[in-house]
Design an enzyme around this catalytic site. Structure first.
Site, PDB file in Angstrom:
ATOM      1  CD  GLU A   1      -3.238  -0.800   0.351  1.00  0.00           C
ATOM      2  OE1 GLU A   1      -3.148   0.125  -0.523  1.00  0.00           O
ATOM      3  OE2 GLU A   1      -4.028  -1.883   0.066  1.00  0.00           O
TER       4      GLU A   1
ATOM      5  CD  GLU B   1      -5.680   7.758  -2.823  1.00  0.00           C
ATOM      6  OE1 GLU B   1      -6.090   7.704  -4.730  1.00  0.00           O
ATOM      7  OE2 GLU B   1      -6.686   7.751  -2.429  1.00  0.00           O
TER       8      GLU B   1
END
Length: 278
Positions: free
Chosen positions: A101, A123
């Protein structure tokens, strides 16, 4: 009179008992649930994440070992359920998933693509504010964005809300704390890992062998193993398709970490033949 200088037998017996008591306490502690730091030392942690503090990583110095250990104290069953192999395998699986991730690696990266976990804490270029306006239980706060943050890349208001409630922060009004506080960041990852969100089981239950598939799970070929954990985390985008690069990345991290923990990975590493959860 000749016995007046002798210690009474009862006192001798009591003294002997006391002499054994400390050892018994130590033995009980050794035989009980060990702190997770007994299974993953700081040196092992750093060998997993060789480049997390490189200048090239935006999350440089955000994911220290001590923050990880502190966060695990809120989840005493994590890495502490089952035999030694099961416990190590669960830790390796969790760290592998959060590595994918947050990876900053690439195919020809120094030390290989699976040495670059925990390189990011937010992100990259989020495509939306991740607000599900239909979710009235965890309503979005005006002006806030719920894009991926932290090691598990916590996303959406319906995850930030309950995570904050469970961990003691306002996830809807202050989602930024997940990328500003290292311990809270790790806690959100562990919260997601440990929490059952029906119809999905918890990642924890899958990795410790507690998962019991329903009829729907069996029909969808959702078999126990690391691949099912991937399905829980991001199955809608990654599962049910052969040779997905993202799934292969997750597996690559897991294989490397399992080797460093000196455990096998177990079966069913991918989710190519699994249907995602609805």
């Amino acid at each position: 009179m000749e016995f007046s200088n002798l210690i009474p037998f009862s006192l001798i017996f009591f003294t002997i008992l006391l002499s054994f008591a400390p050892n018994r306490v130590v033995e009980a502690r050794k035989g009980g649930v060990s702190p997770i730091s007994h299974l993953i030392s700081e040196s092992l942690y750093n060998s997993l994440f060789l480049h997390k503090d490189d200048n090239a990583c935006p999350a440089r110095n955000f994911y220290p070992y001590n923050a990880f250990i502190e966060a695990t104290k809120c989840f005493p069953k994590f890495g502490n359920t089952g035999d030694l192999i099961t416990r190590k395998r669960e830790i390796a699986a969790f760290l592998a998933q959060i590595s994918h991730e947050t990876t900053g690696g690439w195919a020809t990266a120094p030390d290989g693509p699976y040495a670059w976990g925990l390189c990011f804490k937010e992100e990259i270029n989020p495509q939306s504010n991740y607000c599900d306006s239909t979710n009235t239980q965890w309503p979005c706060f005006p002006g806030k964005s719920y894009f991926g943050r932290g090691p598990i890349q916590l996303s959406w208001n319906y995850n930030y809300g309950p995570a904050g409630k469970a961990l003691g922060f306002d996830g809807l009004r202050n989602p930024e704390i997940v990328s500003n506080n290292s311990v809270i960041a790790f806690k959100t990852g562990l919260w997601f890992w440990m929490t059952e969100q029906r119809p999905k089981p918890s990642c924890h239950d899958v990795m410790i062998g507690k998962y019991k598939p329903t009829a729907a799970d069996l029909a969808a070929n959702r078999t126990a193993g690391y691949g099912l954990v991937t399905n829980i985390i991001n199955g809608g985008l990654e599962c049910g398709r052969p040779d997905d690069a993202r799934v292969n990345s997750r597996i690559g991290f897991f294989k490397r970490y399992a080797q460093l923990f000196n455990v096998d990975t177990g079966p069913n590493l991918d989710c190519a033949n699994q249907q995602p959860f609805n």
